[in-house]
Scaffold this motif. Sequence first.
Motif, PDB file in Angstrom:
ATOM      1  N   ARG A  31       5.835   0.012   1.503  1.00  0.00           N
ATOM      2  CA  ARG A  31       4.817  -1.029   1.351  1.00  0.00           C
ATOM      3  C   ARG A  31       5.076  -2.223   2.256  1.00  0.00           C
ATOM      4  N   PHE A  32       6.318  -2.463   2.628  1.00  0.00           N
ATOM      5  CA  PHE A  32       6.656  -3.648   3.402  1.00  0.00           C
ATOM      6  C   PHE A  32       6.184  -3.584   4.853  1.00  0.00           C
ATOM      7  N   VAL A  33       5.848  -2.404   5.349  1.00  0.00           N
ATOM      8  CA  VAL A  33       5.367  -2.301   6.734  1.00  0.00           C
ATOM      9  C   VAL A  33       3.841  -2.391   6.831  1.00  0.00           C
ATOM     10  N   LEU A  34       3.160  -2.416   5.706  1.00  0.00           N
ATOM     11  CA  LEU A  34       1.702  -2.502   5.719  1.00  0.00           C
ATOM     12  C   LEU A  34       1.243  -3.880   6.198  1.00  0.00           C
ATOM     13  N   ILE A 112     -14.014 -12.328  -0.745  1.00  0.00           N
ATOM     14  CA  ILE A 112     -12.791 -11.560  -0.994  1.00  0.00           C
ATOM     15  C   ILE A 112     -12.786 -10.410  -0.003  1.00  0.00           C
ATOM     16  N   VAL A 113     -11.656 -10.204   0.649  1.00  0.00           N
ATOM     17  CA  VAL A 113     -11.490  -9.036   1.512  1.00  0.00           C
ATOM     18  C   VAL A 113     -10.336  -8.208   0.971  1.00  0.00           C
ATOM     19  N   LEU A 114     -10.321  -6.947   1.351  1.00  0.00           N
ATOM     20  CA  LEU A 114      -9.220  -6.072   0.975  1.00  0.00           C
ATOM     21  C   LEU A 114      -9.159  -4.890   1.936  1.00  0.00           C
ATOM     22  N   VAL A 115      -8.016  -4.229   1.898  1.00  0.00           N
ATOM     23  CA  VAL A 115      -7.841  -2.971   2.623  1.00  0.00           C
ATOM     24  C   VAL A 115      -7.767  -1.898   1.539  1.00  0.00           C
ATOM     25  N   GLY A 116      -8.768  -0.998   1.525  1.00  0.00           N
ATOM     26  CA  GLY A 116      -8.789   0.003   0.471  1.00  0.00           C
ATOM     27  C   GLY A 116      -9.848   1.056   0.700  1.00  0.00           C
ATOM     28  N   ASP A 117      -9.980   1.932  -0.281  1.00  0.00           N
ATOM     29  CA  ASP A 117     -10.916   3.054  -0.204  1.00  0.00           C
ATOM     30  C   ASP A 117     -12.319   2.590  -0.566  1.00  0.00           C
ATOM     31  N   GLU A 118     -13.242   2.698   0.388  1.00  0.00           N
ATOM     32  CA  GLU A 118     -14.610   2.248   0.157  1.00  0.00           C
ATOM     33  C   GLU A 118     -15.260   2.927  -1.056  1.00  0.00           C
ATOM     34  N   PRO A 119     -15.106   4.252  -1.269  1.00  0.00           N
ATOM     35  CA  PRO A 119     -15.761   4.851  -2.440  1.00  0.00           C
ATOM     36  C   PRO A 119     -15.329   4.207  -3.767  1.00  0.00           C
ATOM     37  N   TYR A 120     -14.067   3.799  -3.882  1.00  0.00           N
ATOM     38  CA  TYR A 120     -13.584   3.178  -5.113  1.00  0.00           C
ATOM     39  C   TYR A 120     -14.111   1.748  -5.234  1.00  0.00           C
ATOM     40  N   TYR A 121     -13.913   0.950  -4.204  1.00  0.00           N
ATOM     41  CA  TYR A 121     -14.238  -0.473  -4.276  1.00  0.00           C
ATOM     42  C   TYR A 121     -15.725  -0.781  -4.139  1.00  0.00           C
ATOM     43  N   SER A 122     -16.486   0.121  -3.545  1.00  0.00           N
ATOM     44  CA  SER A 122     -17.931  -0.126  -3.425  1.00  0.00           C
ATOM     45  C   SER A 122     -18.612  -0.115  -4.796  1.00  0.00           C
ATOM     46  N   ARG A 123     -17.987   0.518  -5.783  1.00  0.00           N
ATOM     47  CA  ARG A 123     -18.564   0.549  -7.132  1.00  0.00           C
ATOM     48  C   ARG A 123     -18.685  -0.834  -7.755  1.00  0.00           C
ATOM     49  N   VAL A 124     -17.865  -1.790  -7.268  1.00  0.00           N
ATOM     50  CA  VAL A 124     -17.959  -3.155  -7.801  1.00  0.00           C
ATOM     51  C   VAL A 124     -18.552  -4.118  -6.774  1.00  0.00           C
ATOM     52  N   GLY A 125     -19.020  -3.600  -5.633  1.00  0.00           N
ATOM     53  CA  GLY A 125     -19.745  -4.442  -4.695  1.00  0.00           C
ATOM     54  C   GLY A 125     -19.084  -4.724  -3.357  1.00  0.00           C
ATOM     55  N   PHE A 126     -17.918  -4.140  -3.088  1.00  0.00           N
ATOM     56  CA  PHE A 126     -17.304  -4.328  -1.774  1.00  0.00           C
ATOM     57  C   PHE A 126     -18.037  -3.488  -0.738  1.00  0.00           C
ATOM     58  N   LYS A 127     -18.127  -4.045   0.488  1.00  0.00           N
ATOM     59  CA  LYS A 127     -18.818  -3.360   1.580  1.00  0.00           C
ATOM     60  C   LYS A 127     -17.915  -3.300   2.800  1.00  0.00           C
ATOM     61  N   GLY A 138      -1.325  -6.350  12.847  1.00  0.00           N
ATOM     62  CA  GLY A 138      -0.816  -4.988  12.730  1.00  0.00           C
ATOM     63  C   GLY A 138      -1.942  -3.983  12.627  1.00  0.00           C
ATOM     64  N   PRO A 139      -1.588  -2.718  12.621  1.00  0.00           N
ATOM     65  CA  PRO A 139      -2.620  -1.679  12.588  1.00  0.00           C
ATOM     66  C   PRO A 139      -3.257  -1.536  11.204  1.00  0.00           C
ATOM     67  N   VAL A 140      -4.584  -1.471  11.195  1.00  0.00           N
ATOM     68  CA  VAL A 140      -5.353  -1.233   9.968  1.00  0.00           C
ATOM     69  C   VAL A 140      -6.511  -0.319  10.333  1.00  0.00           C
ATOM     70  N   ASP A 141      -6.723   0.698   9.535  1.00  0.00           N
ATOM     71  CA  ASP A 141      -7.867   1.583   9.721  1.00  0.00           C
ATOM     72  C   ASP A 141      -9.134   0.768   9.429  1.00  0.00           C
ATOM     73  N   PRO A 142     -10.005   0.559  10.432  1.00  0.00           N
ATOM     74  CA  PRO A 142     -11.192  -0.273  10.210  1.00  0.00           C
ATOM     75  C   PRO A 142     -12.126   0.255   9.123  1.00  0.00           C
ATOM     76  N   SER A 143     -12.047   1.540   8.800  1.00  0.00           N
ATOM     77  CA  SER A 143     -12.909   2.077   7.746  1.00  0.00           C
ATOM     78  C   SER A 143     -12.398   1.712   6.351  1.00  0.00           C
ATOM     79  N   ARG A 144     -11.265   0.999   6.287  1.00  0.00           N
ATOM     80  CA  ARG A 144     -10.704   0.580   5.006  1.00  0.00           C
ATOM     81  C   ARG A 144     -10.756  -0.947   4.814  1.00  0.00           C
ATOM     82  N   LEU A 145     -11.323  -1.673   5.775  1.00  0.00           N
ATOM     83  CA  LEU A 145     -11.412  -3.124   5.691  1.00  0.00           C
ATOM     84  C   LEU A 145     -12.759  -3.491   5.052  1.00  0.00           C
ATOM     85  N   LEU A 146     -12.691  -4.047   3.840  1.00  0.00           N
ATOM     86  CA  LEU A 146     -13.878  -4.279   3.012  1.00  0.00           C
ATOM     87  C   LEU A 146     -14.019  -5.749   2.647  1.00  0.00           C
TER      88      LEU A 146
END
Length: 170
Positions: A31-34, A112-127, A138-146
């Motif tokens: 987790r420390f390298v994320l 609020i922003v987060l790095v996570g799975d869109e199918p899970y977080y979109s249920r409460v309104g994240f896009k 650092g590296p972040v998969d752009p499809s996980r930036l919500l």
Amino acid sequence: MTELSLAILPETPKDAQAIERLHERTFGPGRFVLSAYRLREHVDHLLDVSFTARIGTLLVGSVRQLPILIGETPALMLGPLTVEPPFRSRGVGRALLERAIAGARAKGHRLIVLVGDEPYYSRVGFKLIPKGQVTMPGPVDPSRLLVMELADGAFEGVSGPIQPDWSKAI
């Protein structure tokens, strides 16, 4: 587990060790390298918008929110959101997430922003944030930036790098 047995409570300084042990068990040393952890190295999360989930005295989950800037725009970064494995898929994560969003809104936060799975977080309104509009250290998969707007239009015209909000450093 009945709904009444789950308590969502504001995080207190006394919760820190138990939450760190929960993070060790659920995320491990990797987790420390994320990228999100890089931000957490500099500015601590805000206790008034961070919460724990308990069944009786047992800590079964936690969600934290960190003050950040997107370019010059203040926001919160949600995470980590974690639930003890035996209590997953029982609504604990959702309850923590909803309480964190409501707490942030009540305190006047707008994004609020987060790095996570869109199918899970979109249920409460994240896009999904359009690719390239916001960058993380650092590296972040752009499809996980919500993102979630807590006020209508709060994300309009917002772009740039995510960085710690140094004005909130302790």
